[in-house]
Design a protein around this motif. Structure first.
Motif, PDB file in Angstrom:
ATOM      1  N   GLN A 261     -57.277 -57.182  -6.545  1.00  0.00           N
ATOM      2  CA  GLN A 261     -58.543 -56.829  -7.168  1.00  0.00           C
ATOM      3  C   GLN A 261     -58.391 -55.657  -8.135  1.00  0.00           C
ATOM      4  N   GLN A 262     -57.586 -54.680  -7.777  1.00  0.00           N
ATOM      5  CA  GLN A 262     -57.347 -53.557  -8.678  1.00  0.00           C
ATOM      6  C   GLN A 262     -56.756 -54.045 -10.004  1.00  0.00           C
ATOM      7  N   ALA A 263     -55.770 -54.916  -9.923  1.00  0.00           N
ATOM      8  CA  ALA A 263     -55.140 -55.436 -11.137  1.00  0.00           C
ATOM      9  C   ALA A 263     -56.140 -56.201 -11.991  1.00  0.00           C
ATOM     10  N   VAL A 264     -56.932 -57.063 -11.353  1.00  0.00           N
ATOM     11  CA  VAL A 264     -57.900 -57.881 -12.094  1.00  0.00           C
ATOM     12  C   VAL A 264     -58.991 -57.010 -12.704  1.00  0.00           C
ATOM     13  N   ASN A 265     -59.469 -56.031 -11.953  1.00  0.00           N
ATOM     14  CA  ASN A 265     -60.534 -55.152 -12.466  1.00  0.00           C
ATOM     15  C   ASN A 265     -60.105 -54.450 -13.756  1.00  0.00           C
ATOM     16  N   ILE A 266     -58.899 -53.907 -13.750  1.00  0.00           N
ATOM     17  CA  ILE A 266     -58.423 -53.190 -14.947  1.00  0.00           C
ATOM     18  C   ILE A 266     -58.174 -54.170 -16.082  1.00  0.00           C
ATOM     19  N   ALA A 267     -57.625 -55.337 -15.768  1.00  0.00           N
ATOM     20  CA  ALA A 267     -57.358 -56.332 -16.804  1.00  0.00           C
ATOM     21  C   ALA A 267     -58.646 -56.797 -17.475  1.00  0.00           C
ATOM     22  N   ILE A 268     -59.708 -56.929 -16.692  1.00  0.00           N
ATOM     23  CA  ILE A 268     -61.002 -57.311 -17.262  1.00  0.00           C
ATOM     24  C   ILE A 268     -61.572 -56.173 -18.087  1.00  0.00           C
TER      25      ILE A 268
END
Length: 314
Positions: free
Chosen positions: A89-96
Motif C-alpha cells: 500500500q505504501q508503494a501504491v500510494n506514493i506511485a498514485i
C-alpha cells in the motif's frame, strides 16, 4: 516490436493472450522475481523499468545482480498479512500521488488477492500487473439449448463508455474477483448486477466447470502477469432474458456457436474472453478432435501451468 499477425484459427486467439513461454518460470530474463522472504518461490515478475521507478518502501530490497525484489521477513509481532499489505500500500500510494505509472490512472482500485501466499496478502487491482502477480477472474456463460440440441450463447456487448475494450463482445457475466471473495461470490454479484438474473436461478442452476489459466506479456507495456479465470455454465430457459443492469453492458445478444466462433476470429470479442468461449465450445462438443486440427494443443493451452504459485505449500 512487430504487430502480431491477425488470428486465423482458434489456437491463434489463445496465443494472443497466453504468450509467455513455459520456460519463463526458469528463464525470465530481464524481469525481476518478486519474493516474500523466507519463501523462495516467485510470486510475480517485475519489469526492469518498473523496478527502476517504483517507490519501494524499506520493507522491500532490490538485488540488481540476482534480479530479485524481496519483501523482508516480518518483524517480530507482525504477521505477513499486516507487513505485506502495508508495504504494497505504501508503494501504491506514493506511485498514485506522484503519477509514476499511467496504468494506475491516478486513482485507487479494489483489492485483489496475491495467490499462493501462506497468509492473506492483497494488492490494488490496477497495481497488480506492475508487480507481475496472478489475478483472478470469474466468467459465466449463459446458454439456451434448442429442441434439436443446438446451443445458443448469451453474449454481452460491453458499454462503449468503459475504459477498457469499449463496445467489445464479452462473456454473459464476468468480473475480477475481490481479494476477500470466492469465485462464486463474484459470479453471484455480477450476474445479479450486470445481467439482472434472479439470484435464486443462479444459486440453483449455475455449475462450476473449472478454470482457464493464461500467462500474458503485454506488447504495449511489457508487463507480465498470469490470469486464473474460474468458469461457470448456466443453462437458461427460453423465457429467461439477461438485461443490462449496471451500465457496464450495452446489450445481450443470443448467438449460435458458429457465429461466436466467426466473430471471435473477426476480433469482435474482448481478447481474454476468447479462451473462455473456446473452453465452453470444447466442453460442449462444438470443438472436437474431428473438426479441429489443433484440438490437443487447444486443450493444453487452456489449462497451462502458470509461472507463479496458486496454493501454499510447506
Amino acid at each position: 516490436m512487430a504487430a502480431s499477425s491477425p488470428p486465423r484459427k482458434l489456437l491463434d486467439l489463445i496465443a494472443l493472450v497466453d504468450n509467455v513461454p513455459l520456460s519463463f518460470e526458469t528463464d525470465c530474463h530481464p524481469y525481476y522475481r518478486l519474493h516474500f522472504a523466507p519463501d523462495p518461490r516467485t510470486y510475480g515478475y517485475v519489469h526492469p523499468d518498473t523496478v527502476a521507478v517504483m517507490p519501494w518502501p524499506k520493507a522491500f530490497s532490490v538485488d540488481h545482480k540476482a534480479r530479485t525484489v524481496t519483501l523482508g521477513v516480518p518483524p517480530a509481532g507482525l504477521t505477513l498479512t499486516d507487513y505485506a499489505n502495508e508495504a504494497f500500500q505504501q508503494a501504491v500510494n506514493i506511485a498514485i500521488l506522484e503519477d509514476v505509472f499511467p496504468i494506475l490512472h491516478q486513482e485507487h482500485s479494489e483489492y485483489f488477492l496475491v495467490l499462493g501466499t501462506r497468509q492473506f496478502v492483497r494488492v490494488e487491482r490496477y497495481a497488480a500487473p506492475l508487480f507481475g502477480i496472478a489475478t483472478r477472474g470469474a466468467h459465466l456463460t449463459g446458454y439456451v439449448r434448442a429442441p434439436d440440441g443446438s446451443i445458443r450463447i448469451w453474449v454481452a456487448r460491453r458499454s462503449r463508455a468503459l475504459f477498457t475494450y469499449p463496445g467489445k463482445l464479452d462473456s454473459t457475466v464476468a468480473g475480477g474477483i475481490k481479494a476477500s471473495d470466492t469465485p462464486f461470490d463474484c459470479i453471484l454479484a455480477e450476474a445479479t448486477e450486470e445481467a439482472c438474473l434472479p439470484e435464486t436461478l443462479v444459486r440453483a442452476s449455475v455449475k462450476a466447470v473449472g478454470a482457464v489459466t493464461l500467462a500474458n506479456r503485454s506488447e504495449r507495456s511489457g508487463l507480465v502477469h498470469s490470469d486464473v479465470l474460474y468458469v461457470y455454465d448456466l443453462e437458461m430457459a427460453d423465457d429467461v432474458i439477461p438485461t443490462p443492469g449496471d451500465g457496464e453492458v450495452e446489450e445481450f445478444v443470443l448467438m449460435g456457436c458458429d457465429e461466436v466462433r466467426r466473430r471471435m476470429l473477426a476480433g469482435e470479442f474482448k481478447p481474454n474472453v476468447c479462451s473462455v468461449m473456446i473452453d465452453f465450445l470444447v466442453r460442449h462438443g462444438e470443438v472436437t478432435a474431428e473438426n479441429e486440427e489443433d484440438y490437443v494443443a487447444i486443450c493444453q493451452r487452456l489449462r497451462r501451468r502458470i509461472p507463479v504459485p496458486t496454493s501454499w505449500e510447506e
